[in-house]
Scaffold this active site. Structure first.
Site, PDB file in Angstrom:
ATOM      1  N   PRO A  75       0.823  -1.203   0.000  1.00 37.60           N
ATOM      2  CA  PRO A  75       0.000   0.000   0.000  1.00 37.60           C
ATOM      3  C   PRO A  75       0.859   1.255   0.000  1.00 37.60           C
ATOM      4  CG  PRO A  75      -0.204  -1.220   2.069  1.00 37.60           C
ATOM      5  CD  PRO A  75       0.993  -1.713   1.365  1.00 37.60           C
ATOM      6  N   GLU A  76       0.515   2.173  -0.884  1.00 37.89           N
ATOM      7  CA  GLU A  76       1.167   3.473  -0.921  1.00 37.89           C
ATOM      8  C   GLU A  76       0.119   4.512  -0.491  1.00 37.89           C
ATOM      9  OE1 GLU A  76       3.377   4.057  -4.599  1.00 37.89           O
ATOM     10  OE2 GLU A  76       3.415   1.906  -4.958  1.00 37.89           O
ATOM     11  N   ARG A 107       3.296 -11.535   4.886  1.00 41.31           N
ATOM     12  CA  ARG A 107       4.764 -11.396   4.896  1.00 41.31           C
ATOM     13  C   ARG A 107       5.306 -10.776   6.183  1.00 41.31           C
ATOM     14  NH1 ARG A 107       6.628  -9.191  -0.860  1.00 41.31           N
ATOM     15  NH2 ARG A 107       8.657  -9.804  -0.089  1.00 41.31           N
TER      16      ARG A 107
END
Length: 279
Positions: A2-3, A114
């Site tokens: 996500p940015e 992750r």
DNA sequence: CGATCTACCTGATGGC
DNA sequence: TGCCATCAGGTAGATC
């Protein structure tokens, strides 16, 4: 993953969905996601009984304000998701690491395969010395007002390649690999231009491209790639990937000039560009 | 100082 | 069907 546009989409939805709710209990599975706390209890006890009073964003960080003045800080890393569950009965995804149960029912869940992301609770006045990476964030391209001439001065002070500079969170907060490529295409600039080589016109184009690309992406609720790993808090994918001009479009025709989009490796990551349209 | 690599993780995908 | 290599929205730290 996500940015800025994805995190901002989540911030706006969280503002409607969890502000005003009180945390009844917290379940934390394992310590990795809450690694800044030495024990689970040290994390959960700072949330239990607290009401969420607001949600802010700084770059890619979400800051959930608590009614005792503390902040629940969330960084999603590459694969983190915050999901709103209407009830505890909704099936739990694999890699669910933290669950907040609200007094009025419903949950907020943190899922992260992750485990690069993290959650922690801190006092605002301790952010500076306890969380240097957050204290040292650069300006937020949508929250912080800046003239393009000042932006140009900042670019000229640095002697570095353009793309790494756009992605440097201490310089600019919120831009990652997707939006750096999209912004550079919109500005007609190559990833490897020296930041101090831009003309006034190019600086203006870059600043405008940055603001417009990010705003446009928020309107489309962010980008979800083929793996659909980015989901909003309701579990829905974003739509901006359909608007991408270069990212993940290797070999496909440039939407402006029809020549094939190129992919190059720099610094261990992929960059996508149109060799004709970007100079 | 900047550029480049490594590590931290799981999972999807493609070649053989 | 399996095995192996490669790749992925991020970031910090080491090294040259």
């Amino acid at each position: 993953m996500p940015e800025l546009p994805e995190v901002e989409t989540m911030r706006r939805d969280l503002d409607k969905e969890v502000v005003g709710r009180r945390v009844k209990s917290v379940e934390a599975t394992g310590l990795r996601t809450i690694r800044r706390h030495k024990t689970k209890k040290n994390f959960t006890s700072k949330l239990e009984g607290r009401k969420i009073t607001g949600v802010e964003r700084k770059g890619k960080y979400l800051l959930l304000k608590l009614d005792d003045g503390n902040l629940l800080v969330v960084h999603l890393g590459m694969s983190g998701q915050l999901l709103r569950a209407k009830s505890a009965k909704e099936p739990t995804l694999k890699h669910t690491h933290v669950v907040l149960n609200f007094t009025q029912g419903g949950q907020l869940r943190y899922v992260d395969p992750r485990t690069f992301g993290e959650l922690f609770v801190t006092q605002p006045d301790e952010l500076a010395h306890e969380v240097p990476e957050l204290a040292h964030l650069g300006f937020d391209p949508l929250e912080d007002v800046m003239s393009w001439t000042k932006f140009g001065d900042m670019l000229h002070e640095k002697k570095t390649k353009l793309k790494p500079l756009l992605m440097d969170q201490r310089f600019l907060a919120g831009i990652g690999n997707i939006y750096a490529d999209e912004i550079l295409f919109a500005a007609g600039l190559r990833y490897d231009r020296d930041s101090n080589s831009l003309t006034a016109q190019e600086i203006r184009r870059l600043y405008r491209a940055m603001v417009e690309t990010l705003q446009d992406a928020i309107k489309h609720r962010g980008s979800s790639l083929a793996d659909e790993q980015y989901r909003d808090i309701f579990g829905e994918v974003g739509d901006f990937q359909s608007q991408h001009k270069v990212y993940d479009r290797e070999g496909e025709p440039c939407r402006r000039c029809r020549s094939p989009i190129a992919r190059v490796k720099t610094g261990g990551r992929s960059s996508f560009l149109c060799e004709q349209c970007q100079v």
